[in-house]
Design a protein around this motif. Structure first.
Motif, mmCIF file in Angstrom:
data_model
loop_
_atom_site.group_PDB
_atom_site.id
_atom_site.type_symbol
_atom_site.label_atom_id
_atom_site.label_comp_id
_atom_site.label_asym_id
_atom_site.label_seq_id
_atom_site.Cartn_x
_atom_site.Cartn_y
_atom_site.Cartn_z
ATOM 1 N N ARG A 135 33.249 52.285 32.530
ATOM 2 C CA ARG A 135 33.777 53.324 31.648
ATOM 3 C C ARG A 135 33.087 54.640 31.993
ATOM 4 N NH1 ARG A 135 31.927 50.770 26.322
ATOM 5 N NH2 ARG A 135 30.150 50.521 27.713
ATOM 6 N N ILE A 136 33.867 55.588 32.502
ATOM 7 C CA ILE A 136 33.354 56.866 32.977
ATOM 8 C C ILE A 136 33.863 57.971 32.056
ATOM 9 C CG2 ILE A 136 33.225 58.458 34.935
ATOM 10 C CD1 ILE A 136 32.216 55.681 35.695
ATOM 11 N N VAL A 137 32.955 58.850 31.618
ATOM 12 C CA VAL A 137 33.371 60.045 30.891
ATOM 13 C C VAL A 137 33.179 61.250 31.799
ATOM 14 C CG1 VAL A 137 33.061 59.195 28.535
ATOM 15 C CG2 VAL A 137 31.124 60.203 29.724
ATOM 16 N N VAL A 138 34.100 62.183 31.695
ATOM 17 C CA VAL A 138 34.122 63.362 32.551
ATOM 18 C C VAL A 138 34.066 64.607 31.674
ATOM 19 C CG1 VAL A 138 35.563 64.683 34.137
ATOM 20 C CG2 VAL A 138 35.416 62.205 34.367
ATOM 21 N N GLY A 139 33.150 65.506 32.001
ATOM 22 C CA GLY A 139 33.032 66.771 31.290
ATOM 23 C C GLY A 139 32.836 67.909 32.267
ATOM 24 N N GLY A 140 32.603 69.094 31.743
ATOM 25 C CA GLY A 140 32.339 70.254 32.588
ATOM 26 C C GLY A 140 33.597 70.937 33.071
ATOM 27 N N LEU A 141 33.470 71.679 34.154
ATOM 28 C CA LEU A 141 34.587 72.422 34.736
ATOM 29 C C LEU A 141 35.462 71.507 35.582
ATOM 30 C CD1 LEU A 141 32.747 75.665 35.915
ATOM 31 C CD2 LEU A 141 33.984 75.288 33.769
ATOM 32 N N GLY A 160 38.213 54.611 42.067
ATOM 33 C CA GLY A 160 37.930 53.372 41.346
ATOM 34 C C GLY A 160 39.117 52.515 40.996
ATOM 35 N N GLY A 161 40.309 53.098 41.026
ATOM 36 C CA GLY A 161 41.512 52.333 40.708
ATOM 37 C C GLY A 161 41.414 51.648 39.355
ATOM 38 N N ASP A 162 41.778 50.378 39.341
ATOM 39 C CA ASP A 162 41.784 49.624 38.082
ATOM 40 C C ASP A 162 40.400 49.096 37.700
ATOM 41 O OD1 ASP A 162 41.544 47.672 40.018
ATOM 42 O OD2 ASP A 162 43.218 46.459 39.294
ATOM 43 N N LYS A 163 39.390 49.474 38.449
ATOM 44 C CA LYS A 163 38.015 49.056 38.143
ATOM 45 C C LYS A 163 37.283 50.067 37.275
ATOM 46 C CE LYS A 163 37.925 46.646 42.486
ATOM 47 N NZ LYS A 163 37.637 46.794 43.876
ATOM 48 N N VAL A 164 37.952 51.193 36.986
ATOM 49 C CA VAL A 164 37.350 52.235 36.158
ATOM 50 C C VAL A 164 38.311 52.668 35.059
ATOM 51 C CG1 VAL A 164 35.860 53.122 38.002
ATOM 52 C CG2 VAL A 164 38.108 54.131 37.642
ATOM 53 N N GLN A 165 37.722 53.049 33.956
ATOM 54 C CA GLN A 165 38.456 53.676 32.863
ATOM 55 C C GLN A 165 37.858 55.071 32.720
ATOM 56 O OE1 GLN A 165 37.549 51.973 29.090
ATOM 57 N NE2 GLN A 165 39.138 53.103 28.017
ATOM 58 N N VAL A 166 38.694 56.100 32.710
ATOM 59 C CA VAL A 166 38.212 57.478 32.680
ATOM 60 C C VAL A 166 38.618 58.135 31.366
ATOM 61 C CG1 VAL A 166 38.150 59.683 33.880
ATOM 62 C CG2 VAL A 166 38.596 57.604 35.160
ATOM 63 N N THR A 167 37.652 58.803 30.739
ATOM 64 C CA THR A 167 37.918 59.578 29.536
ATOM 65 C C THR A 167 37.471 61.011 29.792
ATOM 66 O OG1 THR A 167 37.510 57.646 28.136
ATOM 67 C CG2 THR A 167 37.439 59.810 27.070
ATOM 68 N N VAL A 168 38.373 61.950 29.606
ATOM 69 C CA VAL A 168 38.054 63.367 29.749
ATOM 70 C C VAL A 168 37.680 63.900 28.379
ATOM 71 C CG1 VAL A 168 38.956 65.638 30.364
ATOM 72 C CG2 VAL A 168 39.611 63.630 31.701
ATOM 73 N N THR A 169 36.534 64.555 28.306
ATOM 74 C CA THR A 169 36.021 65.022 27.018
ATOM 75 C C THR A 169 35.111 66.228 27.237
ATOM 76 O OG1 THR A 169 34.904 64.295 25.007
ATOM 77 C CG2 THR A 169 34.073 63.400 27.077
ATOM 78 N N SER A 170 34.500 66.685 26.174
ATOM 79 C CA SER A 170 33.521 67.762 26.302
ATOM 80 C C SER A 170 32.203 67.181 26.805
ATOM 81 C CB SER A 170 33.301 68.445 24.953
ATOM 82 O OG SER A 170 32.623 67.563 24.069
ATOM 83 N N ASP A 171 31.334 68.044 27.301
ATOM 84 C CA ASP A 171 30.008 67.599 27.748
ATOM 85 C C ASP A 171 29.272 66.889 26.618
ATOM 86 O OD1 ASP A 171 30.866 69.228 29.790
ATOM 87 O OD2 ASP A 171 29.159 70.576 29.730
#
Length: 123
Positions: free
Chosen positions: A3-9, A22-33
């Motif tokens: 489970r990866i969270v992404v923040g920043g620019l 990562g394909g189906d091996k990762v779950q990505v959530t875009v959020t604030s820092d």
């Protein structure tokens, strides 16, 4: 699944790079820092990726404040290329938050994700 969270620019660029690597091996959530680092601290996410113009400042400043300096590392500063061996060492040493310059997102993210997948036996 990681489970990866992404923040920043340029979160959209980072999100696409994480999904591509990562394909189906990762779950990505875009959020604030702030929210992203809080998710990692609470155990609701495994890793944080952030980007800023320099790669060494705002990409990780909030994550450092919430997760602690020892858990964070810049992997590609402005004008520098990511080093796969160094990133694998950082991952193996237990770093959970990674920062990079926006110009290095597309090169850095696949290296980070591949190192994380390797560490967790998901490659």
């Amino acid at each position: 699944m990681l489970r990866i969270v992404v923040g920043g620019l340029k979160k959209d660029v980072t999100e696409r790079a994480v999904k591509a690597a990562g394909g189906d091996k990762v779950q990505v959530t875009v959020t604030s820092d702030f929210e992203g680092a809080k998710k990692v601290k609470a155990g609701d996410a495994d890793y944080y990726l952030g980007a800023c113009n320099s790669g060494g400042g705002a990409a990780l400043s909030v994550a450092i404040g919430i997760l602690g300096y020892a858990n964070c590392s810049t992997v590609a500063k402005n004008g520098k290329k990511p080093n796969a061996e160094e990133i694998q060492k950082l991952v193996n040493d237990g770093k959970i938050a990674f920062g990079m310059a926006v110009e290095g997102i597309e090169e850095s993210v696949p290296v980070i994700i591949n190192s994380l997948l390797k560490k967790h036996g998901l490659e």
